[in-house]
Enzyme design. Structure first.
Site, short mmCIF file in Angstrom:
data_model
loop_
_atom_site.label_atom_id
_atom_site.label_comp_id
_atom_site.label_asym_id
_atom_site.label_seq_id
_atom_site.Cartn_x
_atom_site.Cartn_y
_atom_site.Cartn_z
CG HIS A 1 50.74 -2.64 -4.14
ND1 HIS A 1 50.22 -3.26 -5.25
CD2 HIS A 1 51.50 -3.58 -3.52
CE1 HIS A 1 50.66 -4.50 -5.29
NE2 HIS A 1 51.42 -4.73 -4.24
CG HIS B 1 48.54 -8.83 -2.44
ND1 HIS B 1 47.96 -7.66 -2.86
CD2 HIS B 1 49.84 -8.75 -2.81
CE1 HIS B 1 48.87 -6.89 -3.44
NE2 HIS B 1 50.01 -7.52 -3.43
CG HIS C 1 58.59 -6.38 -4.07
ND1 HIS C 1 58.09 -5.88 -5.24
CD2 HIS C 1 57.52 -6.87 -3.39
CE1 HIS C 1 56.77 -6.06 -5.27
NE2 HIS C 1 56.39 -6.67 -4.16
CD GLU D 1 53.22 -6.70 -6.59
OE1 GLU D 1 52.62 -7.43 -5.78
OE2 GLU D 1 53.74 -5.62 -6.24
C1 DHB Z 1 55.52 -5.95 0.33
C2 DHB Z 1 55.35 -5.52 -0.98
C3 DHB Z 1 54.23 -5.89 -1.69
O1 DHB Z 1 54.01 -5.54 -2.99
C4 DHB Z 1 53.24 -6.67 -1.09
O2 DHB Z 1 52.13 -6.95 -1.79
C5 DHB Z 1 53.40 -7.11 0.21
C6 DHB Z 1 54.55 -6.76 0.92
C7 DHB Z 1 56.74 -5.56 1.11
O3 DHB Z 1 57.69 -5.02 0.56
O4 DHB Z 1 56.73 -5.78 2.32
FE FE Z 2 52.16 -6.63 -3.86
#
Ligand code: DHB
Ligand code: FE
Length: 280
Positions: A12, A59, A193, A240
């Site tokens: 997302h 978030h 990530h 996540e």
């Molecule tokens: C990014 C990924 C995410 O899941 C998020 O909530 C905010 C930023 C990213 O990779 O920039």
């Molecule tokens: Fe996220």
């Protein structure tokens, strides 16, 4: 009777939404990603779910650290896109299905999943980007949406196994609703990530592939992954992915019909997987 006919797992990343909103989705950077979305968009048009249960995380847009709910189910008639600092995304208003949501909340709570209930909730990129991934840029979203918000941002998050079992309870809840509805469930977020600290920018494609490879036939391997392993292998935001396990738990005998993986997208290994329930 309502029935879950399909499941989707998707990242997302907010820049995916920004690329789509600003017409940059086929530029050199985003083309390999969005080209990979085309077959999934074609597929969901054919499936045409009436309702999508969208498992996502907020978030710090609708909720702050003052109140951390593990699971929150939206039971409203609709949900406005949240302002995440740059103004709300100019995407369609998200229409809900209050009666169906209320039924699901009752069924889950009587099944001993004590979720919180939101009568009002704005929805951020966690919810609106997956709709963009699957539906592109329509003037109205072609389905009603029931948001299920999960705490994945602040320790202690729920376990993957709890999420998997919540998925099973969701299936039971859906299938005891009398209206004939085709339902799809989206599990969103991930894949690997890390947005902060010394390892910011970490992507682990091997972990991501392992997750995709096991999701259909060996989900119990994935539901046994603990918080430390997510942190170590998939980065601080990789957890996540437990939201994909809610989606998988809601499917009984899924057939994988499509998969796409591309990295990096911003800081993320971006995955997409589509399942159809065999019996549907
Ligand atoms: C990014 C990924 C995410 O899941 C998020 O909530 C905010 C930023 C990213 O990779 O920039
Ligand atoms: Fe996220």
């Amino acid at each position: 009777m309502a029935k879950i006919v399909a499941g989707v797992g998707t990242s997302h990343v907010p820049t995916i939404g920004a690329a789509s909103d600003n017409g940059k989705d086929r530029n050199d950077y985003f083309k390999p990603l969005f080209d990979g979305y085309d077959p999934a968009r074609k597929w969901i048009k054919k499936i045409k779910p009436d309702v999508v249960i969208l498992v996502y995380n907020d978030h710090a847009s609708a909720f702050s650290v003052e109140l951390i709910n593990t699971f929150v189910l939206g039971v409203a008639d609709g949900y406005a896109p949240a302002d995440e600092g740059y103004g709300p995304r100019k995407v369609p208003y998200v229409h809900g299905h209050a009666d169906f949501s209320s039924h699901i909340s009752e069924s889950l709570i009587f099944d001993e999943f004590d979720i919180a209930i939101a009568n009002e909730m704005n929805v951020d990129h966690g919810l609106t980007v997956p709709l963009t991934v699957m539906y592109g840029k329509p003037t109205e979203w072609p389905c009603k949406v029931i948001p299920l918000c999960v705490n994945v941002i602040k320790y202690p998050q729920p376990t993957g196994n709890r999420c998997f079992n919540l998925g099973k309870a969701l299936k039971k809840a859906v299938e005891s609703y009398p209206e004939d509805l085709k339902v799809a469930i989206f599990g969103t977020g991930g894949m690997s990530h890390q947005l902060q600290g010394e390892r910011a920018g970490l992507i682990n494609s091997e972990f991501d592939q392992m997750f995709l490879d096991n999701l259909q036939s060996k989900p119990e391997i994935l539901s046994g992954i603990g918080h430390t392993e997510y942190l170590r292998e998939a980065g601080s935001e990789g957890i996540e992915l437990i939201m994909w396990l809610i989606m998988r738990g809601a499917l009984e005998d899924p057939v994988e019909v499509y998969r796409h993986y591309h990295k990096p997208v911003s800081n993320t290994g971006a995955g997409l997987i589509c399942f159809e329930e065999r019996a549907s």
